[in-house]
Design a protein around this motif. Sequence first.
Motif, short mmCIF file in Angstrom:
data_model
loop_
_atom_site.label_atom_id
_atom_site.label_comp_id
_atom_site.label_asym_id
_atom_site.label_seq_id
_atom_site.Cartn_x
_atom_site.Cartn_y
_atom_site.Cartn_z
N GLY A 121 12.15 6.81 16.46
CA GLY A 121 12.68 7.33 17.71
C GLY A 121 12.13 8.71 17.99
N THR A 122 12.45 9.24 19.14
CA THR A 122 12.01 10.59 19.50
C THR A 122 13.24 11.43 19.82
OG1 THR A 122 11.87 10.07 21.86
CG2 THR A 122 9.91 9.63 20.52
N LEU A 123 13.04 12.71 20.00
CA LEU A 123 14.16 13.58 20.33
C LEU A 123 14.81 13.16 21.65
CD1 LEU A 123 12.77 17.13 19.39
CD2 LEU A 123 14.55 15.81 18.20
N GLU A 124 13.97 12.67 22.56
CA GLU A 124 14.50 12.25 23.87
C GLU A 124 15.05 10.84 23.83
OE1 GLU A 124 11.37 13.36 23.34
OE2 GLU A 124 11.73 15.44 23.94
N ASN A 125 14.63 10.05 22.87
CA ASN A 125 15.04 8.64 22.81
C ASN A 125 15.24 8.24 21.35
OD1 ASN A 125 15.62 5.99 23.55
ND2 ASN A 125 13.45 5.40 23.60
N LEU A 126 16.36 8.64 20.79
CA LEU A 126 16.64 8.37 19.39
C LEU A 126 16.85 6.88 19.14
CD1 LEU A 126 19.19 11.23 18.58
CD2 LEU A 126 16.78 11.12 17.90
N HIS A 127 16.50 6.44 17.93
CA HIS A 127 16.82 5.08 17.51
C HIS A 127 18.35 4.98 17.36
CE1 HIS A 127 17.23 1.63 14.80
NE2 HIS A 127 16.01 1.27 15.16
N PRO A 128 18.94 3.83 17.65
CA PRO A 128 20.40 3.69 17.51
C PRO A 128 20.91 4.12 16.13
CG PRO A 128 19.51 1.78 18.64
CD PRO A 128 18.33 2.60 18.22
N MET A 129 20.13 3.89 15.08
CA MET A 129 20.58 4.30 13.75
C MET A 129 20.59 5.82 13.62
SD MET A 129 21.71 2.84 10.96
CE MET A 129 21.02 1.18 10.85
#
Length: 211
Positions: A121-129
């Motif tokens: 994921g990214t800072l703007e779009n984190l992985h759900p985990m």
Amino acid sequence: MPIPHDLELNRRGLMVGGGTLAALTAIPAGVQAQSSPAGAPALIKVSLTVNGQSHDLEIDTRTTLLDALREHLHLTGSKKGCDHGQCGACTVLIDGRRVNSCLTLAVMNEGMEVTTIEGLGTLENLHPMQEAFIKHDGYQCGYCTPGQICSGVAVLGEIKAGIPSHVTSDLTQPITLSEAEIRERMSGNICRCGAYSNIVEAMTEVAGRQG
């Protein structure tokens, strides 16, 4: 009973030969080491696909995947903990399966898809985990967190795929996500802060989202 001298030598030679053969068979076809002066490290060209990007490296044949990621590609999210495969801090995903990157040589992963914590994921779009770990305070000091999250993602995939663990009681039925299943499957990832309960809560929440 004393071992005859010639028999001892034969056994030693057999072990050395067997170890060499095992190392050679682990190297993918098409990958060849470069000749080097006596005493200099043997270099080898390796192409790694990491987080969707292809990288061409010329590295020491003995370089672990962890060192290739950290020292050559500067992806320092995967942490070097025990360096013996006992703490799980270096866990990454290789073709979707979790692996201790300190225990596999970079050259053995030619052509495989490697995913590190930076690729989830990214800072703007984190992985759900990643979101769930933040919500449930599953990271604390944070050193083991990248490995914990990579393992957590893979564990939910294993359960969804019906891969049993040591505590799976009924192999004829779909595996039920339980605290016991999560704790057993995550037992290779050590958290010295003791955030295990928070990590279980985070993983349970993500599993609930995935249905």
